[in-house]
Structures are given as structure tokens and as C-alpha cells.
Design an enzyme around this catalytic site. Sequence first.
Site, PDB file in Angstrom:
ATOM      1  N   SER A   1       0.858  -1.187   0.000  1.00  0.00           N
ATOM      2  CA  SER A   1       0.000   0.000   0.000  1.00  0.00           C
ATOM      3  C   SER A   1       0.894   1.236   0.000  1.00  0.00           C
ATOM      4  O   SER A   1       1.645   1.463  -0.944  1.00  0.00           O
ATOM      5  CB  SER A   1      -0.946  -0.022   1.206  1.00  0.00           C
ATOM      6  OG  SER A   1      -1.861   1.051   1.133  1.00  0.00           O
TER       7      SER A   1
ATOM      8  N   HIS B   1      -2.604  -1.278  -3.360  1.00  0.00           N
ATOM      9  CA  HIS B   1      -3.748  -0.387  -3.164  1.00  0.00           C
ATOM     10  C   HIS B   1      -3.583   0.829  -4.074  1.00  0.00           C
ATOM     11  O   HIS B   1      -2.786   1.720  -3.787  1.00  0.00           O
ATOM     12  CB  HIS B   1      -3.824   0.081  -1.711  1.00  0.00           C
ATOM     13  CG  HIS B   1      -4.119  -1.013  -0.738  1.00  0.00           C
ATOM     14  ND1 HIS B   1      -3.887  -0.899   0.618  1.00  0.00           N
ATOM     15  CD2 HIS B   1      -4.633  -2.256  -0.912  1.00  0.00           C
ATOM     16  CE1 HIS B   1      -4.241  -2.019   1.220  1.00  0.00           C
ATOM     17  NE2 HIS B   1      -4.696  -2.851   0.316  1.00  0.00           N
TER      18      HIS B   1
ATOM     19  N   ASP C   1      -4.056  -4.577   6.284  1.00  0.00           N
ATOM     20  CA  ASP C   1      -4.434  -5.471   5.197  1.00  0.00           C
ATOM     21  C   ASP C   1      -3.263  -6.362   4.810  1.00  0.00           C
ATOM     22  O   ASP C   1      -2.134  -5.894   4.650  1.00  0.00           O
ATOM     23  CB  ASP C   1      -4.884  -4.647   3.987  1.00  0.00           C
ATOM     24  CG  ASP C   1      -5.446  -5.515   2.870  1.00  0.00           C
ATOM     25  OD1 ASP C   1      -6.058  -6.549   3.177  1.00  0.00           O
ATOM     26  OD2 ASP C   1      -5.275  -5.138   1.698  1.00  0.00           O
TER      27      ASP C   1
END
Length: 347
Positions: free
Chosen positions: A157, A184, A277
Amino acid sequence: MNDLNMAVEALRRVVTSVPEYEIAWIAADGEEAVQRCAADVPDLILMDLIMPRMDGAEATRIIMRQSPCAILVVTAAVAGTTSKVFEAMGWGALDAVNTPVLETSGDPSRATELLAKIAMLRKLIRKPKAVMPHPRTIAVPKTDSAPGFPLIVLGASTGGPAAIARVLAGLPPHLPAAIAIVQHVDEFFAPGLASWLAQQTSREVKIVSSGDRPEASTVQMASTDGHLLLTPELTFAYAEEPLDCYYRPSVDVFFRSVANYWPTQAIGVLLTGMGADGAKGLLAMRRTGWHTIAQDQGTSIVYGMPKAAASIDAAVEILPIDQIAGGITRAIGSAPVRERIRHRSRV
């Protein structure tokens, strides 16, 4: 009203359309943004890229070093600025989204897209939910057509584009493995990220379409705001569920599907990023028996996702970014069956 003033006015109208949002300050260029952020750190900065005196990528670099806060790149993504988007994300910008524009009616278009991204980032900025220590892992089904190559899966991310590029560049050029990436990033910017990674690493990076299969010696990347997953038929697919998951595409969803269905050797790598995540998905892969790696704190732009993985013992190895490619290469040369049996005996 010039283009800059129109962009600022469009952003102002979108943000103030939500009663609970307040504009702390507006900067005319990157240099002023650095100064204002040092004096008054906001919850979120909407950062343009092309500005006088100092561009948005350089401003992001300085802000994240001196007075770090959440940054969302808001850009028209015109030709020539793609590399700046991923440079800014490499320095710590959380995501990128299209600039809203004022239509002839005076109302900004693309407002919904921007507001949805801001709402998602609000959830990320808040304290993430606790990570469950023992995710359920389904036994890998037997198949008569098991691929004859390993699968390397990378999740990232904040700061991910640069980290992914360094890992890919460090791998042997003819490594006999499929590589799949979940980063992401808004789907509008995914093709640009694939092209940017190809330029940085001299590797072809393909965008994944539903129905594609992992390919040996090929890099494939998620490309929509749906969740990428591996199906029991060993094909890629996209799914909207879980709808309440604000990480899109979700690293956890993809890693868990790999733990569930990939029948031969797999290696999971969780890189820099805000939130948690990927931690539970990485643990699922480890409990299935595969080798797992998390980036260390010292080289992570944001030590959130790999920290969450380390806290639940999801990573076999915790490595600085420049050693991760070597860790992957060593793992491919190891004996995966013995590792798999050893971990399963602990379940």
C-alpha cells in the site's frame, strides 16, 4: 479564472459539500504546502502534482519526512505526469484520484469518486481493527493439473510502488515463477503503474483480467477496485465481496485465496503500507506451509501492514527491502514440501 483557480474551486466545493469536513488551509504550490503543514498538520492533504516552485512529489517527500500526515494525490493524470504519481506514492502518498472539474453548470463532476476515496482514507487513518491471530485455512485441494512453477505474491500500500519496483528489479531475470501483485491503487491509475513498474524493472507487467491464469516468468497485477482472487480452477477473478472491506483491492482476500487453492509452492511477501491489510492473509499462507516475508520497519515508508503481520508471527522472515528479492530466490530453491508438513503439524 485560470486552470489552477478552477481546480482549487472544484476541490473546495466537493470537500465542503460534506458538513463534517473542514478545509484547514489552501496552498498555492508545493513549497507553501510544506510550510503550512509544518505549522498546522491536517488530517488529510489533497496534493496536486504540477505546481510552480515545487511539484507535488517533492512536497510529499518533504512533508512525510518533516511533518508526516495522510496525503491523497489529486491529479488530472495528463501525459507526462504518470511517473510523478508513483514517485509521490513512493514517498508516502496513500493513493491517487482524478481531479474533479467544474462543468458549465458550475457543479464539479467526479465528486463522488473523490468523496469515496476520502471516506476510505478516513477509515484507514483511524486505528485499524484488531488482527485475528488464527485465521482459518482451507486445505489445498488436490489437482491433476498442478502448475509446474512457484507463485510469488506481493501485497503493498503506502510506499508500495517503489518497494515493489526494488523487489522486482532484484529478482533474477529468468526466475521460473509467476509473480502476482496487489497494490492499493485506484483502478484509473493501475495501467500507468504497470507501465511505470515495467520501466523501472525492465520486466513486462501485465494487467490481470478475469479468467487469466498465473504464468511462469510473468508479472501480473490487479487492475480494478474489485478484489483479486485465485479460484479453485487456478484462474484469476475479481469479486466485489467483501463489500465492507475498504482496502480495494484487498491483499488479505488475494493471499487467502492463494493459501486455499494454489497446489504447488507459493511465497507471500507483504510490503510497506498503512493499516493491517494482508497480515491475516500472510498468516494463512504460512499456516498452509508456504514461505512468507514481511518488510522490516527501517525500510518501510509506513510500518503498518508488515508490522501487523510481524505481530501475529505471520512472516517466516522479516527483511529490509533490498534483501527481499534474495529471500524469495532462496525460498524457491528450498524444499517446500518439508516446510509445508512442518507448519501443518503445528495447526
